[in-house]
Design a protein around this motif. Structure first.
Motif, PDB file in Angstrom:
ATOM      1  N   THR A 231      46.843  44.961  50.114  1.00  0.00           N
ATOM      2  CA  THR A 231      46.340  46.305  49.777  1.00  0.00           C
ATOM      3  C   THR A 231      44.817  46.347  49.887  1.00  0.00           C
ATOM      4  OG1 THR A 231      46.297  45.724  47.427  1.00  0.00           O
ATOM      5  CG2 THR A 231      48.288  46.830  48.264  1.00  0.00           C
TER       6      THR A 231
ATOM      7  N   GLY B 275      41.182  41.589  45.700  1.00  0.00           N
ATOM      8  CA  GLY B 275      41.228  41.502  44.245  1.00  0.00           C
ATOM      9  C   GLY B 275      40.208  40.497  43.747  1.00  0.00           C
TER      10      GLY B 275
ATOM     11  N   ARG C 104      33.527  46.993  34.043  1.00  0.00           N
ATOM     12  CA  ARG C 104      34.756  47.766  33.866  1.00  0.00           C
ATOM     13  C   ARG C 104      34.972  48.123  32.398  1.00  0.00           C
ATOM     14  NH1 ARG C 104      39.857  47.595  37.084  1.00  0.00           N
ATOM     15  NH2 ARG C 104      41.685  47.671  35.756  1.00  0.00           N
TER      16      ARG C 104
ATOM     17  N   ASN D  11      40.712  49.385  30.220  1.00  0.00           N
ATOM     18  CA  ASN D  11      41.432  49.506  31.491  1.00  0.00           C
ATOM     19  C   ASN D  11      41.910  48.134  31.974  1.00  0.00           C
ATOM     20  OD1 ASN D  11      42.484  50.539  33.817  1.00  0.00           O
ATOM     21  ND2 ASN D  11      40.508  50.939  34.792  1.00  0.00           N
TER      22      ASN D  11
ATOM     23  N   PRO E 253      43.680  44.857  33.819  1.00  0.00           N
ATOM     24  CA  PRO E 253      43.978  44.484  35.204  1.00  0.00           C
ATOM     25  C   PRO E 253      45.476  44.262  35.421  1.00  0.00           C
ATOM     26  CG  PRO E 253      43.211  42.567  34.007  1.00  0.00           C
ATOM     27  CD  PRO E 253      43.172  43.714  33.033  1.00  0.00           C
ATOM     28  N   ILE E 254      45.854  44.176  36.700  1.00  0.00           N
ATOM     29  CA  ILE E 254      47.228  43.841  37.076  1.00  0.00           C
ATOM     30  C   ILE E 254      47.368  42.319  37.105  1.00  0.00           C
ATOM     31  CG2 ILE E 254      48.887  43.916  38.998  1.00  0.00           C
ATOM     32  CD1 ILE E 254      47.495  46.625  39.791  1.00  0.00           C
TER      33      ILE E 254
ATOM     34  N   HIS F  50      48.952  39.155  38.795  1.00  0.00           N
ATOM     35  CA  HIS F  50      49.531  38.810  40.098  1.00  0.00           C
ATOM     36  C   HIS F  50      50.289  37.498  39.968  1.00  0.00           C
ATOM     37  CE1 HIS F  50      46.597  41.850  41.049  1.00  0.00           C
ATOM     38  NE2 HIS F  50      47.000  41.899  42.312  1.00  0.00           N
TER      39      HIS F  50
ATOM     40  N   ILE G  79      55.133  48.293  35.420  1.00  0.00           N
ATOM     41  CA  ILE G  79      54.665  48.174  34.028  1.00  0.00           C
ATOM     42  C   ILE G  79      55.863  47.842  33.137  1.00  0.00           C
ATOM     43  CG2 ILE G  79      53.473  49.317  32.107  1.00  0.00           C
ATOM     44  CD1 ILE G  79      51.721  49.341  34.553  1.00  0.00           C
TER      45      ILE G  79
ATOM     46  N   VAL H 261      52.346  45.524  30.114  1.00  0.00           N
ATOM     47  CA  VAL H 261      51.601  44.722  31.095  1.00  0.00           C
ATOM     48  C   VAL H 261      51.992  45.153  32.515  1.00  0.00           C
ATOM     49  CG1 VAL H 261      53.335  42.848  31.058  1.00  0.00           C
ATOM     50  CG2 VAL H 261      51.001  42.368  31.846  1.00  0.00           C
ATOM     51  N   ALA H 262      51.003  45.149  33.410  1.00  0.00           N
ATOM     52  CA  ALA H 262      51.217  45.516  34.817  1.00  0.00           C
ATOM     53  C   ALA H 262      51.355  44.238  35.642  1.00  0.00           C
ATOM     54  CB  ALA H 262      50.031  46.344  35.316  1.00  0.00           C
TER      55      ALA H 262
ATOM     56  N   ALA I 270      43.901  40.356  38.495  1.00  0.00           N
ATOM     57  CA  ALA I 270      43.072  40.685  39.658  1.00  0.00           C
ATOM     58  C   ALA I 270      42.917  42.187  39.829  1.00  0.00           C
ATOM     59  CB  ALA I 270      43.645  40.057  40.937  1.00  0.00           C
ATOM     60  N   PRO I 271      41.871  42.735  39.218  1.00  0.00           N
ATOM     61  CA  PRO I 271      41.523  44.116  39.531  1.00  0.00           C
ATOM     62  C   PRO I 271      40.921  44.156  40.935  1.00  0.00           C
ATOM     63  CG  PRO I 271      39.860  43.151  38.093  1.00  0.00           C
ATOM     64  CD  PRO I 271      40.921  42.106  38.285  1.00  0.00           C
TER      65      PRO I 271
ATOM     66  N   PRO J 123      45.205  53.893  31.759  1.00  0.00           N
ATOM     67  CA  PRO J 123      43.808  54.111  31.389  1.00  0.00           C
ATOM     68  C   PRO J 123      42.925  54.427  32.594  1.00  0.00           C
ATOM     69  CG  PRO J 123      44.695  52.142  30.330  1.00  0.00           C
ATOM     70  CD  PRO J 123      45.742  52.611  31.289  1.00  0.00           C
TER      71      PRO J 123
END
Ligand code: TXA
Ligand code: MG
Length: 361
Positions: A46, A49, A69, A73, A75-76, A78, A111, A129-130, A152-153, A242
């Motif tokens: 995508t 990260g 940041r 907000n 992070p995801i 991975h 999520i 959690v994402a 990793a945002p 967020p």
């Protein structure tokens, strides 16, 4: 500027790495950094990260600070293997297992209600959690070798467009992070789809390359968060994701998004550019291959790609937004694109970049 220079900026190591068959010794260098609590930017399918050990709360605090940041907000996370979900999520609904099987690895973030193994810093105190599995050999090798989920945002400074090349990462974060794995341009160019499965019915929070239609084919009851469909003029009081409320992707110049049928867009942009030029403003136009010749060449015109291929437009968008910062423009007039498929994600980013200043053509 009165801000104090950071006393000891880091040396950021730039490592060229093969995207199909990443050299093990380079992955090893990056893995060492992650395991020592450092920050490594890496490509995914995508965007790039900024990776950190998701289970190390000090590193996570450094990650937020580095990107500037907002702390609310998260992070995801991975991961490299479906089985890791069961350690990070409190429960994995049947729906999720179907989606994981069909779309992972790939540009879909899910999520979940979270387990207590994750530090609260990593999830910004949320009870969810994402998680996603990226479809990229460099990302997968790094996650596997590191032996930990990577938070990793996107590897940009907060508010800037997400990076689609290592150079974009370098421009934002040189001297602030330990290393950048340069595996070339990312393929999709927009961040992953975010789908909330802790909500009932499942709720699309961010559109991406796994399209709403793709998800609907599996989960017919999925709904879209109202902010994604900008045509509804609503006030969002409490954002479920967020990141929805924070400023995003903004080029330095003010941006207006012109929406309507193509011919009407051309007429409106032409009229607006004449009006603003008259006021002494320098105009940038974010156009498409089919329309760019319609505008006066005294404007700075950039094309996102062909309207016949929205995937190309998705891939180019953030680069073009960044490139406008190199031109002396005061106002950017951006064309809208159709909302089908990945068009929804492109429009969502254009809306945010324009700070929802949308003009009907
Ligand atoms: O494609 C991507 O997703 C890229 C690559 C690097 O994987 N990553 C990315 O991360 O875009 P980031 O941090 O820039 O965006 C994560 C989004 C934010 O909008 C955040 O608010 C949302 O996911 N998010 C994270 N945790 C969440 C949670 N528990 N509930 C709702 N939204 C969440
Ligand atoms: Mg981001």
């Amino acid at each position: 500027m009165h801000t104090k220079q950071e006393s000891n900026p880091k040396t950021t190591l730039m490592l060229q790495i093969n995207h199909a068959n990443p050299e093990p010794e380079k992955i090893q260098i990056a893995t060492q950094i992650i395991q020592n609590g450092g920050l490594v930017a890496f490509p995914t399918e995508t965007v790039y990260g900024l990776g950190a050990n998701a289970l190390n709360s000090n590193t996570i605090l450094a990650l937020f600070k580095t990107k500037n940041r907002p702390m609310d907000n998260p992070p995801i996370l991975h991961i490299a293997d479906n089985s890791q979900v069961y350690l990070l999520a409190k429960e994995v609904p049947k729906n999720a297992e179907i989606l994981m099987k069909k779309f992972w690895p790939g540009p879909l973030t899910l999520i979940f209600k979270r387990s207590n193994t994750i530090p609260k810093e990593t999830v910004a105190n949320l009870d969810t959690v994402a998680i996603r599995i990226p479809k990229h050999n460099i990302a997968l090798s790094l996650i596997k070798q590191s032996g930990t989920p990577l938070a990793a945002p996107s590897a940009n400074l907060s508010g800037k467009p997400s990076p689609t090349t290592a150079q974009h990462v370098y421009n934002d974060l040189n001297g602030k992070i330990d290393a950048i794995l340069d595996g070339g341009s990312t393929n999709i160019g927009l961040e992953s789809t975010v789908l909330d499965l802790s909500a009932d019915p499942p709720l699309l929070l961010r559109p991406g390359a796994t399209t709403f239609e793709d998800i609907q084919a599996v989960l017919p009851n999925v709904i879209m968060h109202p902010i994604i469909n900008y045509k509804q003029n609503i006030e969002i009081k409490h954002a479920r994701s967020p990141g929805m409320l924070h400023k995003h992707y903004a080029p330095n110049a003010e941006m207006l998004l012109i929406d309507g049928a193509v011919q009407d867009i051309i007429s409106k942009i032409t009229a607006l550019s004449e009006q603003y030029t008259h006021e002494g403003k320098k105009i940038g136009i974010l156009a498409t291959d089919e329309t760019q010749k319609a505008y006066a060449i005294t404007n700075t015109i950039k094309s996102m790609g062909s309207r016949l291929n929205l995937n190309t437009i998705a891939k180019n968008l953030f680069k073009e937004l960044r490139d406008f910062n190199e031109s002396p423009v005061d106002i950017i007039l951006a064309e809208s694109v159709p909302l089908d498929g990945i068009g929804l994600a492109v429009m969502n980013r254009l809306q945010k970049a324009s700070n929802y200043k949308i003009i009907k053509a």
